[in-house]
Motif scaffolding. Sequence first.
Motif, PDB file in Angstrom:
ATOM      1  N   TYR A 224      33.814   2.719  48.300  1.00 27.12           N
ATOM      2  CA  TYR A 224      33.808   1.600  47.360  1.00 27.12           C
ATOM      3  C   TYR A 224      32.450   1.377  46.708  1.00 27.12           C
ATOM      4  O   TYR A 224      31.400   1.754  47.250  1.00 27.12           O
TER       5      TYR A 224
ATOM      6  N   SER B   7      38.577   3.144  46.801  1.00 25.14           N
ATOM      7  CA  SER B   7      39.430   4.334  46.978  1.00 25.14           C
ATOM      8  C   SER B   7      39.690   4.480  48.472  1.00 25.14           C
ATOM      9  O   SER B   7      38.798   4.223  49.281  1.00 25.14           O
TER      10      SER B   7
ATOM     11  N   GLN C  83      42.971  11.277  47.479  1.00 27.38           N
ATOM     12  CA  GLN C  83      43.041   9.801  47.517  1.00 27.38           C
ATOM     13  C   GLN C  83      44.468   9.334  47.793  1.00 27.38           C
ATOM     14  O   GLN C  83      45.409   9.816  47.149  1.00 27.38           O
TER      15      GLN C  83
ATOM     16  N   ALA D 287      43.882   3.834  45.093  1.00 33.26           N
ATOM     17  CA  ALA D 287      42.637   3.555  44.362  1.00 33.26           C
ATOM     18  C   ALA D 287      42.867   2.342  43.479  1.00 33.26           C
ATOM     19  O   ALA D 287      44.026   2.012  43.140  1.00 33.26           O
TER      20      ALA D 287
ATOM     21  N   TYR E  47      40.715  -1.373  41.463  1.00 30.04           N
ATOM     22  CA  TYR E  47      39.504  -2.170  41.255  1.00 30.04           C
ATOM     23  C   TYR E  47      39.872  -3.648  41.207  1.00 30.04           C
ATOM     24  O   TYR E  47      41.066  -4.004  41.068  1.00 30.04           O
TER      25      TYR E  47
ATOM     26  N   TYR F  70      45.798  -1.634  41.050  1.00 27.06           N
ATOM     27  CA  TYR F  70      45.825  -0.592  42.083  1.00 27.06           C
ATOM     28  C   TYR F  70      46.943   0.390  41.818  1.00 27.06           C
ATOM     29  O   TYR F  70      47.891   0.135  41.050  1.00 27.06           O
TER      30      TYR F  70
ATOM     31  N   TYR G 249      33.345   6.974  44.523  1.00 28.54           N
ATOM     32  CA  TYR G 249      33.744   5.565  44.495  1.00 28.54           C
ATOM     33  C   TYR G 249      33.664   4.949  43.094  1.00 28.54           C
ATOM     34  O   TYR G 249      33.738   3.727  42.946  1.00 28.54           O
TER      35      TYR G 249
ATOM     36  N   PRO H 209      38.270   7.302  41.646  1.00 29.05           N
ATOM     37  CA  PRO H 209      39.318   6.265  41.708  1.00 29.05           C
ATOM     38  C   PRO H 209      39.872   5.923  40.318  1.00 29.05           C
ATOM     39  O   PRO H 209      41.084   5.772  40.127  1.00 29.05           O
TER      40      PRO H 209
END
Length: 338
Positions: free
Chosen positions: A120, A140, A163, A166, A168, A179, A279, A283
Amino acid sequence: DAAHVLDRDCTTLSRHVLQQLQSFSAEAQDLSALMNRIALAGKLIARRLTRAGLVEDALGFTGRTNVQGESVKKMDIYANDVFISVFKQSGLVCRLASEEMEDPYYIPENCPIGRYTLLYDPIDGSSNVDINLNIGSIFSIRRQQGDDLDQKATDLLQDGHQQLAAGYILYGPSTVLVYSIGRGVHSFTLDPSLGEFILSRENIQVPAHGANYSVNEGNFWQWDDSIRDYIRYVHRHDGYSARYSGALVGDFHRILMQGGVFLYPGTRKRPEGKLRLLYETAPLAFLIEQAGGQASTGTQRLLDVVPSELHHRTPLVIGSPEDVALVESFIQERRRQE
Ligand code: P6P
Protein backbone atom coordinates in the motif's frame (compact mmCIF):
# COMPACT_ATOMS: atom_id res chain seq x y z
CA ASP A 1 -42.98 -0.15 3.29
CA ALA A 2 -39.47 -1.19 4.17
CA ALA A 3 -38.19 -0.28 0.69
CA HIS A 4 -38.86 3.40 1.46
CA VAL A 5 -37.17 3.30 4.83
CA LEU A 6 -33.71 3.08 3.30
CA ASP A 7 -32.59 5.71 0.80
CA ARG A 8 -31.20 2.84 -1.26
CA ASP A 9 -30.65 -0.81 -0.94
CA CYS A 10 -27.62 -0.37 1.29
CA THR A 11 -25.09 -2.74 -0.12
CA THR A 12 -22.15 -2.61 2.22
CA LEU A 13 -18.65 -3.48 1.10
CA SER A 14 -18.40 -6.82 2.90
CA ARG A 15 -21.77 -7.97 1.54
CA HIS A 16 -20.73 -6.90 -1.96
CA VAL A 17 -17.52 -8.93 -1.86
CA LEU A 18 -19.42 -12.07 -0.83
CA GLN A 19 -22.02 -11.44 -3.56
CA GLN A 20 -19.17 -10.99 -6.04
CA LEU A 21 -17.78 -14.41 -5.29
CA GLN A 22 -21.24 -16.05 -5.05
CA SER A 23 -19.68 -18.37 -2.60
CA PHE A 24 -18.70 -18.41 0.98
CA SER A 25 -15.42 -20.20 0.37
CA ALA A 26 -12.58 -19.56 2.75
CA GLU A 27 -11.00 -17.17 0.28
CA ALA A 28 -14.27 -15.30 -0.21
CA GLN A 29 -14.60 -14.90 3.54
CA ASP A 30 -10.98 -13.76 3.75
CA LEU A 31 -11.33 -11.19 0.96
CA SER A 32 -14.51 -9.86 2.52
CA ALA A 33 -12.77 -9.50 5.87
CA LEU A 34 -9.70 -7.93 4.23
CA MET A 35 -11.82 -5.36 2.41
CA ASN A 36 -13.58 -4.59 5.67
CA ARG A 37 -10.25 -3.79 7.34
CA ILE A 38 -9.28 -1.55 4.44
CA ALA A 39 -12.62 0.25 4.81
CA LEU A 40 -11.90 0.74 8.51
CA ALA A 41 -8.46 2.20 7.70
CA GLY A 42 -10.12 4.52 5.19
CA LYS A 43 -12.63 5.75 7.77
CA LEU A 44 -9.91 6.42 10.34
CA ILE A 45 -7.77 8.33 7.83
CA ALA A 46 -10.75 10.27 6.45
CA ARG A 47 -11.74 11.29 9.97
CA ARG A 48 -8.24 12.59 10.70
CA LEU A 49 -8.11 14.46 7.39
CA THR A 50 -11.39 16.27 7.97
CA ARG A 51 -9.81 17.77 11.07
CA ALA A 52 -6.29 18.19 9.60
CA GLY A 53 -6.27 21.93 10.12
CA LEU A 54 -7.53 21.62 13.69
CA VAL A 55 -5.54 18.82 15.28
CA GLU A 56 -1.89 19.42 16.00
CA ASP A 57 -0.27 16.33 14.52
CA ALA A 58 -1.87 16.08 11.09
CA LEU A 59 -0.29 18.84 9.07
CA GLY A 60 3.28 19.50 8.21
CA PHE A 61 6.43 17.46 8.16
CA THR A 62 8.08 15.04 10.56
CA GLY A 63 11.57 16.17 9.59
CA ARG A 64 12.36 12.62 8.37
CA THR A 65 12.89 11.40 4.81
CA ASN A 66 11.61 8.04 3.60
CA VAL A 67 13.18 5.34 1.49
CA GLN A 68 12.07 7.32 -1.56
CA GLY A 69 14.13 10.27 -0.39
CA GLU A 70 10.93 12.26 0.12
CA SER A 71 10.26 14.33 3.20
CA VAL A 72 7.76 12.48 5.38
CA LYS A 73 4.59 14.24 6.47
CA LYS A 74 2.87 13.53 9.76
CA MET A 75 -0.14 12.28 7.83
CA ASP A 76 2.07 9.73 5.98
CA ILE A 77 3.13 8.17 9.27
CA TYR A 78 -0.32 8.25 10.79
CA ALA A 79 -1.87 6.57 7.74
CA ASN A 80 0.94 4.04 7.49
CA ASP A 81 0.38 2.98 11.09
CA VAL A 82 -3.41 2.89 10.72
CA PHE A 83 -3.13 0.16 8.09
CA ILE A 84 -0.71 -1.80 10.27
CA SER A 85 -2.99 -1.62 13.30
CA VAL A 86 -6.22 -2.58 11.52
CA PHE A 87 -4.50 -5.56 9.91
CA LYS A 88 -2.81 -6.66 13.11
CA GLN A 89 -6.23 -7.21 14.60
CA SER A 90 -7.50 -8.90 11.44
CA GLY A 91 -5.34 -12.01 11.82
CA LEU A 92 -5.25 -12.30 8.02
CA VAL A 93 -2.23 -10.31 6.91
CA CYS A 94 1.25 -11.38 7.90
CA ARG A 95 3.21 -8.82 5.86
CA LEU A 96 2.64 -5.21 4.94
CA ALA A 97 4.82 -3.46 2.33
CA SER A 98 4.46 0.28 2.10
CA GLU A 99 5.97 3.23 0.30
CA GLU A 100 6.85 4.56 3.77
CA MET A 101 8.82 1.49 4.92
CA GLU A 102 12.11 0.33 3.42
CA ASP A 103 11.36 -3.30 4.34
CA PRO A 104 8.06 -5.12 4.84
CA TYR A 105 6.49 -5.08 8.29
CA TYR A 106 5.91 -8.60 9.62
CA ILE A 107 3.10 -9.81 11.89
CA PRO A 108 4.30 -13.36 12.55
CA GLU A 109 1.36 -14.34 14.76
CA ASN A 110 -0.91 -13.84 11.73
CA CYS A 111 1.08 -16.03 9.37
CA PRO A 112 -0.44 -19.46 10.00
CA ILE A 113 -3.93 -18.04 9.51
CA GLY A 114 -4.18 -15.63 6.61
CA ARG A 115 -0.99 -15.64 4.56
CA TYR A 116 -1.99 -12.47 2.72
CA THR A 117 0.27 -9.51 2.06
CA LEU A 118 -0.97 -5.93 1.89
CA LEU A 119 1.00 -3.62 -0.41
CA TYR A 120 0.00 0.00 0.00
CA ASP A 121 0.74 3.65 -0.39
CA PRO A 122 -0.90 4.99 2.78
CA ILE A 123 -1.19 8.60 1.64
CA ASP A 124 -0.55 9.26 -2.02
CA GLY A 125 -0.17 12.89 -2.98
CA SER A 126 0.55 14.01 0.58
CA SER A 127 1.72 17.41 -0.70
CA ASN A 128 -2.01 18.14 -1.08
CA VAL A 129 -2.81 17.60 2.61
CA ASP A 130 -1.75 21.08 3.70
CA ILE A 131 -3.77 22.75 0.94
CA ASN A 132 -6.93 20.70 1.48
CA LEU A 133 -6.93 19.10 -1.97
CA ASN A 134 -7.71 15.49 -2.76
CA ILE A 135 -5.35 12.71 -1.70
CA GLY A 136 -5.66 8.94 -1.65
CA SER A 137 -4.57 5.57 -0.32
CA ILE A 138 -3.71 2.83 -2.81
CA PHE A 139 -3.75 -0.87 -1.90
CA SER A 140 -3.06 -4.27 -3.41
CA ILE A 141 -3.52 -7.70 -1.86
CA ARG A 142 -1.36 -10.68 -2.77
CA ARG A 143 -1.20 -14.17 -1.34
CA GLN A 144 2.07 -15.03 0.36
CA GLN A 145 3.87 -17.76 -1.54
CA GLY A 146 6.29 -19.84 0.52
CA ASP A 147 7.36 -19.22 4.10
CA ASP A 148 9.64 -16.21 3.54
CA LEU A 149 11.79 -17.42 6.43
CA ASP A 150 14.59 -15.00 5.53
CA GLN A 151 12.04 -12.12 5.60
CA LYS A 152 13.29 -10.92 2.20
CA ALA A 153 9.75 -11.11 0.73
CA THR A 154 11.19 -12.26 -2.59
CA ASP A 155 7.84 -13.87 -3.48
CA LEU A 156 6.49 -10.32 -3.87
CA LEU A 157 8.82 -9.75 -6.84
CA GLN A 158 6.31 -11.13 -9.32
CA ASP A 159 4.14 -9.54 -11.98
CA GLY A 160 0.84 -7.79 -11.36
CA HIS A 161 -1.23 -10.80 -12.37
CA GLN A 162 -0.49 -12.16 -8.88
CA GLN A 163 -2.79 -9.54 -7.33
CA LEU A 164 -5.95 -10.97 -5.69
CA ALA A 165 -7.49 -7.54 -5.12
CA ALA A 166 -6.59 -3.89 -5.68
CA GLY A 167 -8.13 -0.49 -5.18
CA TYR A 168 -7.89 2.92 -3.63
CA ILE A 169 -9.61 5.29 -1.24
CA LEU A 170 -10.07 8.84 -2.56
CA TYR A 171 -10.35 11.46 0.19
CA GLY A 172 -12.21 14.20 -1.65
CA PRO A 173 -15.44 16.13 -1.01
CA SER A 174 -16.73 12.64 -0.23
CA THR A 175 -14.63 9.62 0.66
CA VAL A 176 -14.87 7.02 -2.11
CA LEU A 177 -13.47 3.49 -2.05
CA VAL A 178 -12.92 1.81 -5.44
CA TYR A 179 -11.92 -1.87 -5.60
CA SER A 180 -11.80 -4.99 -7.73
CA ILE A 181 -11.27 -8.63 -6.83
CA GLY A 182 -11.09 -9.52 -10.51
CA ARG A 183 -14.84 -9.34 -11.12
CA GLY A 184 -15.26 -5.76 -12.33
CA VAL A 185 -14.61 -2.41 -10.67
CA HIS A 186 -17.00 -1.03 -8.07
CA SER A 187 -17.15 2.18 -6.06
CA PHE A 188 -18.49 2.84 -2.58
CA THR A 189 -19.18 6.16 -0.93
CA LEU A 190 -18.67 6.63 2.79
CA ASP A 191 -21.89 7.60 4.54
CA PRO A 192 -20.48 9.26 7.67
CA SER A 193 -23.87 9.09 9.41
CA LEU A 194 -23.79 5.29 9.06
CA GLY A 195 -20.02 4.91 9.23
CA GLU A 196 -20.36 2.55 6.26
CA PHE A 197 -19.12 2.52 2.69
CA ILE A 198 -22.27 2.09 0.58
CA LEU A 199 -22.24 0.84 -3.01
CA SER A 200 -22.47 3.79 -5.40
CA ARG A 201 -21.32 2.46 -8.80
CA GLU A 202 -21.10 -1.17 -9.94
CA ASN A 203 -19.11 -2.56 -12.89
CA ILE A 204 -17.54 0.77 -13.85
CA GLN A 205 -16.33 0.78 -17.47
CA VAL A 206 -13.85 3.41 -18.62
CA PRO A 207 -15.01 5.18 -21.84
CA ALA A 208 -13.13 4.06 -24.97
CA HIS A 209 -11.87 7.63 -25.39
CA GLY A 210 -11.92 10.78 -23.24
CA ALA A 211 -10.91 14.43 -23.54
CA ASN A 212 -8.68 14.49 -20.46
CA TYR A 213 -4.94 14.09 -20.69
CA SER A 214 -3.25 14.23 -17.30
CA VAL A 215 0.49 14.83 -17.13
CA ASN A 216 2.92 17.25 -15.51
CA GLU A 217 3.87 19.37 -18.51
CA GLY A 218 6.52 21.08 -16.39
CA ASN A 219 8.67 18.07 -17.26
CA PHE A 220 8.27 18.66 -21.01
CA TRP A 221 12.00 19.19 -21.71
CA GLN A 222 12.93 16.13 -19.62
CA TRP A 223 10.89 13.78 -21.77
CA ASP A 224 11.81 11.67 -24.78
CA ASP A 225 10.88 13.11 -28.15
CA SER A 226 8.03 10.57 -28.46
CA ILE A 227 6.18 12.02 -25.46
CA ARG A 228 6.79 15.56 -26.70
CA ASP A 229 5.33 14.49 -30.07
CA TYR A 230 2.20 13.26 -28.27
CA ILE A 231 1.88 16.52 -26.28
CA ARG A 232 2.31 18.62 -29.46
CA TYR A 233 -0.43 16.48 -31.06
CA VAL A 234 -2.97 17.12 -28.28
CA HIS A 235 -2.03 20.82 -28.24
CA ARG A 236 -2.82 21.08 -31.94
CA HIS A 237 -6.05 19.10 -31.93
CA ASP A 238 -9.38 20.27 -30.51
CA GLY A 239 -11.20 18.25 -27.91
CA TYR A 240 -8.40 17.74 -25.39
CA SER A 241 -8.29 19.17 -21.86
CA ALA A 242 -5.31 19.17 -19.52
CA ARG A 243 -6.23 18.06 -15.99
CA TYR A 244 -3.50 17.45 -13.39
CA SER A 245 -3.86 17.67 -9.60
CA GLY A 246 -0.46 16.36 -8.55
CA ALA A 247 -2.11 13.47 -6.71
CA LEU A 248 -2.30 10.21 -8.60
CA VAL A 249 -5.50 8.80 -7.07
CA GLY A 250 -7.65 11.82 -7.94
CA ASP A 251 -6.16 12.11 -11.42
CA PHE A 252 -6.72 8.39 -12.00
CA HIS A 253 -10.30 8.52 -10.68
CA ARG A 254 -11.14 11.29 -13.16
CA ILE A 255 -9.78 9.13 -16.02
CA LEU A 256 -11.67 6.04 -14.78
CA MET A 257 -14.95 7.95 -14.60
CA GLN A 258 -14.65 10.23 -17.66
CA GLY A 259 -12.03 8.60 -19.88
CA GLY A 260 -8.78 9.96 -21.22
CA VAL A 261 -5.19 9.15 -20.25
CA PHE A 262 -2.83 9.75 -17.34
CA LEU A 263 0.89 9.70 -18.00
CA TYR A 264 3.92 9.73 -15.77
CA PRO A 265 6.69 9.13 -18.33
CA GLY A 266 10.34 8.48 -17.64
CA THR A 267 12.70 11.41 -17.99
CA ARG A 268 16.29 11.63 -19.21
CA LYS A 269 17.44 11.71 -15.57
CA ARG A 270 15.01 9.03 -14.39
CA PRO A 271 14.04 6.75 -17.32
CA GLU A 272 12.10 4.45 -14.94
CA GLY A 273 9.81 7.33 -13.96
CA LYS A 274 8.70 8.27 -10.45
CA LEU A 275 5.74 6.03 -9.61
CA ARG A 276 6.25 2.71 -7.81
CA LEU A 277 5.08 -0.57 -9.29
CA LEU A 278 3.95 -2.75 -6.38
CA TYR A 279 1.72 -0.29 -4.57
CA GLU A 280 0.91 2.40 -7.17
CA THR A 281 1.06 1.45 -10.86
CA ALA A 282 0.25 -2.28 -10.63
CA PRO A 283 -2.91 -1.88 -8.49
CA LEU A 284 -4.19 0.88 -10.82
CA ALA A 285 -3.32 -1.24 -13.86
CA PHE A 286 -5.33 -4.13 -12.35
CA LEU A 287 -8.30 -1.78 -11.91
CA ILE A 288 -8.17 -0.13 -15.33
CA GLU A 289 -8.01 -3.48 -17.13
CA GLN A 290 -10.98 -4.69 -15.10
CA ALA A 291 -12.76 -1.50 -16.27
CA GLY A 292 -11.96 -2.20 -19.94
CA GLY A 293 -9.00 0.17 -20.13
CA GLN A 294 -5.26 -0.28 -20.59
CA ALA A 295 -2.06 0.40 -18.67
CA SER A 296 1.49 0.22 -19.94
CA THR A 297 4.97 1.53 -19.27
CA GLY A 298 4.70 2.99 -22.78
CA THR A 299 6.28 -0.11 -24.29
CA GLN A 300 5.15 -3.02 -22.08
CA ARG A 301 1.80 -4.08 -20.57
CA LEU A 302 2.05 -2.85 -16.99
CA LEU A 303 0.67 -6.05 -15.42
CA ASP A 304 3.48 -8.04 -17.07
CA VAL A 305 6.27 -6.03 -15.42
CA VAL A 306 8.33 -8.07 -12.94
CA PRO A 307 9.85 -5.85 -10.21
CA SER A 308 13.56 -6.09 -9.45
CA GLU A 309 13.01 -4.84 -5.89
CA LEU A 310 10.23 -3.83 -3.52
CA HIS A 311 10.28 -0.13 -4.47
CA HIS A 312 10.68 -0.73 -8.20
CA ARG A 313 9.52 2.24 -10.30
CA THR A 314 7.90 2.21 -13.74
CA PRO A 315 6.78 4.84 -16.22
CA LEU A 316 2.98 4.85 -16.53
CA VAL A 317 0.51 5.40 -19.37
CA ILE A 318 -3.00 4.46 -18.19
CA GLY A 319 -6.63 5.07 -19.17
CA SER A 320 -8.96 4.70 -22.14
CA PRO A 321 -7.79 2.11 -24.66
CA GLU A 322 -7.86 4.55 -27.60
CA ASP A 323 -5.90 7.19 -25.70
CA VAL A 324 -3.27 4.80 -24.35
CA ALA A 325 -2.87 3.39 -27.88
CA LEU A 326 -2.35 6.93 -29.24
CA VAL A 327 0.49 7.60 -26.78
CA GLU A 328 2.07 4.23 -27.59
CA SER A 329 1.84 4.95 -31.33
CA PHE A 330 4.10 8.01 -30.89
CA ILE A 331 6.57 5.89 -28.92
CA GLN A 332 6.55 3.18 -31.59
CA GLU A 333 6.96 5.78 -34.38
CA ARG A 334 10.09 7.25 -32.78
CA ARG A 335 11.50 3.75 -32.25
CA ARG A 336 10.99 3.01 -35.94
CA GLN A 337 12.94 6.14 -36.85
CA GLU A 338 15.88 5.24 -34.59
P1 P6P B 1 5.04 15.44 -9.89
C1 P6P B 1 2.66 12.42 -5.41
O1 P6P B 1 3.91 12.76 -4.85
C2 P6P B 1 2.91 11.41 -6.52
O2 P6P B 1 3.54 10.28 -6.03
C3 P6P B 1 1.60 11.06 -7.22
O3 P6P B 1 0.53 11.08 -6.37
C4 P6P B 1 1.50 12.12 -8.29
O4 P6P B 1 0.81 11.67 -9.44
C5 P6P B 1 2.95 12.42 -8.64
O5 P6P B 1 3.73 12.01 -7.51
C6 P6P B 1 3.17 13.89 -8.91
O6 P6P B 1 4.54 14.04 -9.25
O7 P6P B 1 6.45 15.15 -10.29
O8 P6P B 1 4.15 15.72 -11.09
O9 P6P B 1 4.89 16.47 -8.82
